[in-house]
Design a protein around this motif. Sequence first.
Motif, PDB file in Angstrom:
ATOM      1  N   SER A  30      24.620  56.947   0.860  1.00 32.87           N
ATOM      2  CA  SER A  30      25.442  56.007   0.092  1.00 32.87           C
ATOM      3  C   SER A  30      26.943  56.219   0.332  1.00 32.87           C
ATOM      4  O   SER A  30      27.765  55.547  -0.293  1.00 32.87           O
ATOM      5  CB  SER A  30      25.142  56.151  -1.398  1.00 32.87           C
ATOM      6  N   GLU A  31      27.288  57.145   1.221  1.00 29.30           N
ATOM      7  CA  GLU A  31      28.699  57.445   1.468  1.00 29.30           C
ATOM      8  C   GLU A  31      29.285  56.530   2.549  1.00 29.30           C
ATOM      9  O   GLU A  31      28.572  56.053   3.429  1.00 29.30           O
ATOM     10  CB  GLU A  31      28.864  58.907   1.908  1.00 29.30           C
ATOM     11  N   GLN A  32      30.575  56.295   2.431  1.00 27.60           N
ATOM     12  CA  GLN A  32      31.286  55.546   3.463  1.00 27.60           C
ATOM     13  C   GLN A  32      31.755  56.528   4.531  1.00 27.60           C
ATOM     14  O   GLN A  32      32.447  57.503   4.227  1.00 27.60           O
ATOM     15  CB  GLN A  32      32.482  54.814   2.857  1.00 27.60           C
ATOM     16  N   LEU A  33      31.386  56.256   5.775  1.00 27.29           N
ATOM     17  CA  LEU A  33      31.710  57.172   6.863  1.00 27.29           C
ATOM     18  C   LEU A  33      32.602  56.501   7.897  1.00 27.29           C
ATOM     19  O   LEU A  33      32.452  55.319   8.196  1.00 27.29           O
ATOM     20  CB  LEU A  33      30.436  57.671   7.535  1.00 27.29           C
ATOM     21  N   MET A  34      33.506  57.280   8.434  1.00 27.74           N
ATOM     22  CA  MET A  34      34.334  56.855   9.567  1.00 27.74           C
ATOM     23  C   MET A  34      33.920  57.731  10.742  1.00 27.74           C
ATOM     24  O   MET A  34      34.024  58.965  10.671  1.00 27.74           O
ATOM     25  CB  MET A  34      35.818  57.032   9.232  1.00 27.74           C
ATOM     26  N   LEU A  35      33.455  57.103  11.811  1.00 31.02           N
ATOM     27  CA  LEU A  35      32.827  57.849  12.898  1.00 31.02           C
ATOM     28  C   LEU A  35      33.423  57.511  14.251  1.00 31.02           C
ATOM     29  O   LEU A  35      34.072  56.476  14.429  1.00 31.02           O
ATOM     30  CB  LEU A  35      31.323  57.560  12.933  1.00 31.02           C
ATOM     31  N   LEU A  36      33.181  58.406  15.207  1.00 26.14           N
ATOM     32  CA  LEU A  36      33.501  58.093  16.589  1.00 26.14           C
ATOM     33  C   LEU A  36      32.612  56.934  17.049  1.00 26.14           C
ATOM     34  O   LEU A  36      31.514  56.741  16.529  1.00 26.14           O
ATOM     35  CB  LEU A  36      33.260  59.313  17.486  1.00 26.14           C
TER      36      LEU A  36
ATOM     37  N   ARG B 279      26.204  60.395  18.837  1.00 25.18           N
ATOM     38  CA  ARG B 279      24.785  60.350  19.172  1.00 25.18           C
ATOM     39  C   ARG B 279      24.000  61.426  18.425  1.00 25.18           C
ATOM     40  O   ARG B 279      22.907  61.183  17.912  1.00 25.18           O
ATOM     41  CB  ARG B 279      24.610  60.521  20.680  1.00 25.18           C
ATOM     42  N   ILE B 280      24.582  62.611  18.322  1.00 24.06           N
ATOM     43  CA  ILE B 280      23.915  63.707  17.621  1.00 24.06           C
ATOM     44  C   ILE B 280      23.778  63.385  16.134  1.00 24.06           C
ATOM     45  O   ILE B 280      22.733  63.631  15.525  1.00 24.06           O
ATOM     46  CB  ILE B 280      24.686  65.032  17.827  1.00 24.06           C
ATOM     47  N   TRP B 281      24.850  62.833  15.538  1.00 22.85           N
ATOM     48  CA  TRP B 281      24.775  62.482  14.120  1.00 22.85           C
ATOM     49  C   TRP B 281      23.759  61.375  13.886  1.00 22.85           C
ATOM     50  O   TRP B 281      22.989  61.430  12.931  1.00 22.85           O
ATOM     51  CB  TRP B 281      26.135  62.075  13.569  1.00 22.85           C
ATOM     52  N   ASP B 282      23.759  60.365  14.741  1.00 24.46           N
ATOM     53  CA  ASP B 282      22.805  59.266  14.588  1.00 24.46           C
ATOM     54  C   ASP B 282      21.365  59.778  14.641  1.00 24.46           C
ATOM     55  O   ASP B 282      20.493  59.306  13.893  1.00 24.46           O
ATOM     56  CB  ASP B 282      23.025  58.209  15.676  1.00 24.46           C
TER      57      ASP B 282
ATOM     58  N   ALA C 275      20.679  61.507  11.318  1.00 23.72           N
ATOM     59  CA  ALA C 275      20.476  60.521  10.256  1.00 23.72           C
ATOM     60  C   ALA C 275      19.082  59.900  10.354  1.00 23.72           C
ATOM     61  O   ALA C 275      18.420  59.658   9.338  1.00 23.72           O
ATOM     62  CB  ALA C 275      21.554  59.440  10.353  1.00 23.72           C
ATOM     63  N   LYS C 276      18.652  59.678  11.573  1.00 26.66           N
ATOM     64  CA  LYS C 276      17.311  59.120  11.774  1.00 26.66           C
ATOM     65  C   LYS C 276      16.249  60.097  11.297  1.00 26.66           C
ATOM     66  O   LYS C 276      15.255  59.696  10.658  1.00 26.66           O
ATOM     67  CB  LYS C 276      17.104  58.796  13.256  1.00 26.66           C
ATOM     68  N   MET C 277      16.448  61.382  11.576  1.00 29.35           N
ATOM     69  CA  MET C 277      15.507  62.403  11.116  1.00 29.35           C
ATOM     70  C   MET C 277      15.459  62.458   9.594  1.00 29.35           C
ATOM     71  O   MET C 277      14.407  62.703   8.998  1.00 29.35           O
ATOM     72  CB  MET C 277      15.895  63.772  11.687  1.00 29.35           C
ATOM     73  N   ALA C 278      16.616  62.240   8.961  1.00 29.20           N
ATOM     74  CA  ALA C 278      16.683  62.265   7.499  1.00 29.20           C
ATOM     75  C   ALA C 278      16.261  60.933   6.883  1.00 29.20           C
ATOM     76  O   ALA C 278      16.231  60.798   5.662  1.00 29.20           O
ATOM     77  CB  ALA C 278      18.103  62.614   7.061  1.00 29.20           C
ATOM     78  N   ASP C 279      15.950  59.973   7.739  1.00 28.72           N
ATOM     79  CA  ASP C 279      15.504  58.643   7.302  1.00 28.72           C
ATOM     80  C   ASP C 279      16.557  57.959   6.435  1.00 28.72           C
ATOM     81  O   ASP C 279      16.259  57.428   5.360  1.00 28.72           O
ATOM     82  CB  ASP C 279      14.175  58.746   6.546  1.00 28.72           C
ATOM     83  N   ILE C 280      17.827  57.985   6.929  1.00 34.92           N
ATOM     84  CA  ILE C 280      18.909  57.324   6.200  1.00 34.92           C
ATOM     85  C   ILE C 280      19.687  56.428   7.156  1.00 34.92           C
ATOM     86  O   ILE C 280      19.645  56.600   8.377  1.00 34.92           O
ATOM     87  CB  ILE C 280      19.874  58.337   5.550  1.00 34.92           C
ATOM     88  N   SER C 281      20.425  55.486   6.570  1.00 36.96           N
ATOM     89  CA  SER C 281      21.286  54.589   7.350  1.00 36.96           C
ATOM     90  C   SER C 281      22.627  54.458   6.634  1.00 36.96           C
ATOM     91  O   SER C 281      22.894  53.459   5.947  1.00 36.96           O
ATOM     92  CB  SER C 281      20.642  53.203   7.505  1.00 36.96           C
ATOM     93  N   PRO C 282      23.487  55.474   6.746  1.00 37.14           N
ATOM     94  CA  PRO C 282      24.774  55.437   6.037  1.00 37.14           C
ATOM     95  C   PRO C 282      25.656  54.279   6.500  1.00 37.14           C
ATOM     96  O   PRO C 282      25.543  53.807   7.628  1.00 37.14           O
ATOM     97  CB  PRO C 282      25.413  56.783   6.416  1.00 37.14           C
ATOM     98  N   LYS C 283      26.534  53.831   5.615  1.00 36.63           N
ATOM     99  CA  LYS C 283      27.452  52.752   5.942  1.00 36.63           C
ATOM    100  C   LYS C 283      28.580  53.287   6.820  1.00 36.63           C
ATOM    101  O   LYS C 283      29.241  54.266   6.463  1.00 36.63           O
ATOM    102  CB  LYS C 283      28.034  52.141   4.668  1.00 36.63           C
ATOM    103  N   VAL C 284      28.801  52.650   7.955  1.00 35.59           N
ATOM    104  CA  VAL C 284      29.904  53.030   8.840  1.00 35.59           C
ATOM    105  C   VAL C 284      31.086  52.126   8.506  1.00 35.59           C
ATOM    106  O   VAL C 284      31.094  50.937   8.827  1.00 35.59           O
ATOM    107  CB  VAL C 284      29.512  52.889  10.326  1.00 35.59           C
ATOM    108  N   LEU C 285      32.070  52.696   7.847  1.00 36.81           N
ATOM    109  CA  LEU C 285      33.231  51.934   7.398  1.00 36.81           C
ATOM    110  C   LEU C 285      34.162  51.597   8.562  1.00 36.81           C
ATOM    111  O   LEU C 285      34.639  50.470   8.693  1.00 36.81           O
ATOM    112  CB  LEU C 285      33.994  52.742   6.345  1.00 36.81           C
TER     113      LEU C 285
END
Length: 298
Positions: free
Chosen positions: A188-194, A202-205, A208-218
Amino acid sequence: MEVRQLKYLLSIGREGTFTAAAEKLFISQSALSQQVKSMEEELGVPLFDRSRNRLHFTEAGALLHQRAKHIVREVEEAKKAIHELEQLYRGTLRIGVVQTINAYLIPKIVAHFSSRYPEVQLRVHELSAPEIERQLSEHELDLGLSFKPTDYPKLTFDPLFEEELMLIVNPQHPFARREEVEAKALESEQLMLLSEGYCTRRIWDEAAKMADISPKVLIEMNTISSLLSALEDHPKAGTILPALTMKMKAAHGLSAIRIVHPSPTRTAGILWRAQGYRSKASRKLAEIATNMVQELKQ
């Protein structure tokens, strides 16, 4: 057949016409045509299909063109190796470096190397990990400081250190005083990413997939310093970057929180061409980088 003739063949392949290739080679078109004719007579087959406006290789020409690339590279590397026997550590060293290593480690490595080997000109290029792999495989770089390659199996990798990706936030962020946070809590957090394509992203994505989440990329940005600066104007947002980022001046005053379940990590190291020539200068720089990383771990 001479190496000079093979270089002519490569130039024609790049330029597409005898005229353009002759201009690049600073020879007359007739002289270039004569050299090609000489090769064709020696081989007994035509090398080009001359029936079209733009030259195209025949099957035999394409085969020779491919082999010529390797032959010319081998000859150039042999000449370079012999030159180094006479002129120790002279020449130019071309290095590709990912952002965080360039921002934090490279200045120290370069300063140490240049003080010991001032005759060597260093050309450091800050690039994405995939671009380092591509340029290294195409002989545009001598070595890379990056991550374990994924798309180029003919590259070898000497690991230097492993580090975690951290959640980095403004001191006003609700997570700022935490030591760690579960990946699921970031949904549920707003993230600013490369931007996509960077190894860190790629590593973070994948995490996130392993954790079964889809955070919002601000926001997406192409530089780490820009992401860190943006945290000043977005105190409720966070970014996910390597732990080394906290050594940068731009990270002063920010908070870094470990991400767990899973903990995204990456291994940084030195990339080489698997069977390419390693100059003394490149081996010395790799040695300095290795020793410097070991000192920082202590």
